[in-house]
Design an enzyme around this catalytic site. Sequence first.
Site, PDB file in Angstrom:
ATOM      1  CG  ASP A 152      -1.936   1.043   1.254  1.00  0.00           C
ATOM      2  OD1 ASP A 152      -2.793   1.021   0.364  1.00  0.00           O
ATOM      3  OD2 ASP A 152      -1.908   1.906   2.160  1.00  0.00           O
ATOM      4  CD  GLU A 168      -2.143   2.475  -3.673  1.00  0.00           C
ATOM      5  OE1 GLU A 168      -3.232   2.911  -4.048  1.00  0.00           O
ATOM      6  OE2 GLU A 168      -1.774   2.527  -2.481  1.00  0.00           O
TER       7      GLU A 168
HETATM    8  C1  NOJ Z   1      -4.362   3.140  -0.818  1.00  0.00           C
HETATM    9  C2  NOJ Z   1      -5.518   2.195  -0.643  1.00  0.00           C
HETATM   10  O1  NOJ Z   1      -5.776   1.575  -1.875  1.00  0.00           O
HETATM   11  C3  NOJ Z   1      -6.665   3.017  -0.128  1.00  0.00           C
HETATM   12  O2  NOJ Z   1      -7.863   2.282  -0.119  1.00  0.00           O
HETATM   13  C4  NOJ Z   1      -6.328   3.528   1.239  1.00  0.00           C
HETATM   14  O3  NOJ Z   1      -7.339   4.397   1.674  1.00  0.00           O
HETATM   15  C5  NOJ Z   1      -4.998   4.284   1.231  1.00  0.00           C
HETATM   16  N1  NOJ Z   1      -3.981   3.632   0.472  1.00  0.00           N
HETATM   17  C6  NOJ Z   1      -4.479   4.457   2.622  1.00  0.00           C
HETATM   18  O4  NOJ Z   1      -4.022   3.228   3.125  1.00  0.00           O
END
Ligand code: NOJ
Length: 508
Positions: A193, A246
């Site tokens: 993440d 991500e």
């Molecule tokens: C990216 C995640 O995909 C999202 O759903 C989340 O709110 C944020 N990161 C914070 O962790």
Amino acid sequence: MDGPRWWQEAVVYQVYPRSFCDTTGDGVGDLAGIRAHLDYLVWLGVDAIWLSPICRSPMADAGYDVSAYDEIDPVFGTLQDFDGLVADAHALGLKVLMDWVPNHTSIEHRWFLERPDFYVWVDGTPDRPPNDWLAALGGGAAWAWDTHRGQWYLHLFLTEQADLDWSNPAVVEAMHATLRFWLDRGVDGFRLDVVHCIGKGHDLPVLSPEQAAKPVEALDLAYTHTLLQGIRSVLDEYPDTTSVGEVYLLDTARVATYYGTPEAPELHLSFNFPGLWAPWDAAVWRTRIDEVEQHLAGPGRWPTWVLSNHDVPRHRTRYASEARSRAAAVLLATLRGTPFLFAGEELGLEDAVVPSQQRVDPGGRDGCRAPLPWTADEGHGWAGGDPWLPWPPDAGLRSVATQQGDEGSMLWLYQRLLAARRGSSALRHGTFAWLPSPPDVLAYERAAGPDRRVVLVNQGAISASVELAGDWEVEIASDHCSTAAELAAAVAVVLRPALGNKGGPAGV
Ligand code: NOJ
């Protein structure tokens, strides 16, 4: 030379556990619900599942606010359920990726009280935050004042999500231990993440006012690469595991740097969101694909493609058209790279309309997170009780059961596309080359040795045709009837060499 690795050839399916299937009647999906439908995923033809967060969490951000990295949240089940899920998945040949949240923890994590040195604290006065950074998810300043400590803490997301200070070696060690905890239980890797944000350290970089309004889209720091090399070393202790980061930088050239180098590898894969945000427009898609071919080619840099996830309106909703969504599925399954599907896109689900009193997510992302309908009846195959979010539109017609009974459905299109991909080395790992075509049509050839496929995607509003050298036959048409000679608007086809096509380039 080494052949392609499994994560390069895999089709990954994102399970949003809260919305997949509830077996207890509390209206929230659970691990048993995922276990009960693994056979469906095998039939669909995916190779790996990525589970959005299932660790213990107060759920301020649907699990992206972890309060214990080594526990399953009771709403989803137990560690025993998890072990059973992994065992069942592996027995069926499915890999399992966990979501790992390294940038922040919940403020309910015991570290927040016991190990304040794990977080980013700044002295100051309660009237003025340390800088002008804004939090994502509409939360105002990225700083919260802690009256007890008389200090500010950083939160790039909600106030309930405090940013970790990865410049503290103890944080690095503790977070590496959380990876090993799940690797020891047999998981095949992680989705990381907002991992590009972890290298902030204690000395925060200076951002321009424009960047400070969206720090998550701007942070791109050298120290993150050092940290990623360390994370990669942990993964490399476990053979055949993978990672997909991500990296929320909307610039493919920047994203590419997060794969590291052959000497100092970082991520195995990274999301690359410019494609996710591309409108239904051939000129834009051509540019996005060119960027990928330019920056994500060569050793260790394998692309990914994604059309929908739990953070954005589904592409069926964005493209506002069944035909376009079908054609987009062809793109997703045939571009060079690893496709990531978001549960329910194979059903052509649209976002649910969520009345204000039922809203859950402070970031306004409930619509795409609506529950999956398995059956056509009112309960849609869930255990009963109201689901945590309303059903998506036409839930009965869009249900798995209804669509499995209709060979012309979106679901069957996905099933055929994934089967075609599995059966073609050209589609799985072959080269990519553009073919001459009218401006509104994306036309490309994938080739691996003698195996070849041609893909045509008409993003225009009128029918089009593409002249090809040699004889080609339709393997899959998104509308089940178009041909290369006459490609209806918003239709895509996958072509394979017809009998008698002896090879040679498809372009004329
Ligand atoms: C990216 C995640 O995909 C999202 O759903 C989340 O709110 C944020 N990161 C914070 O962790």
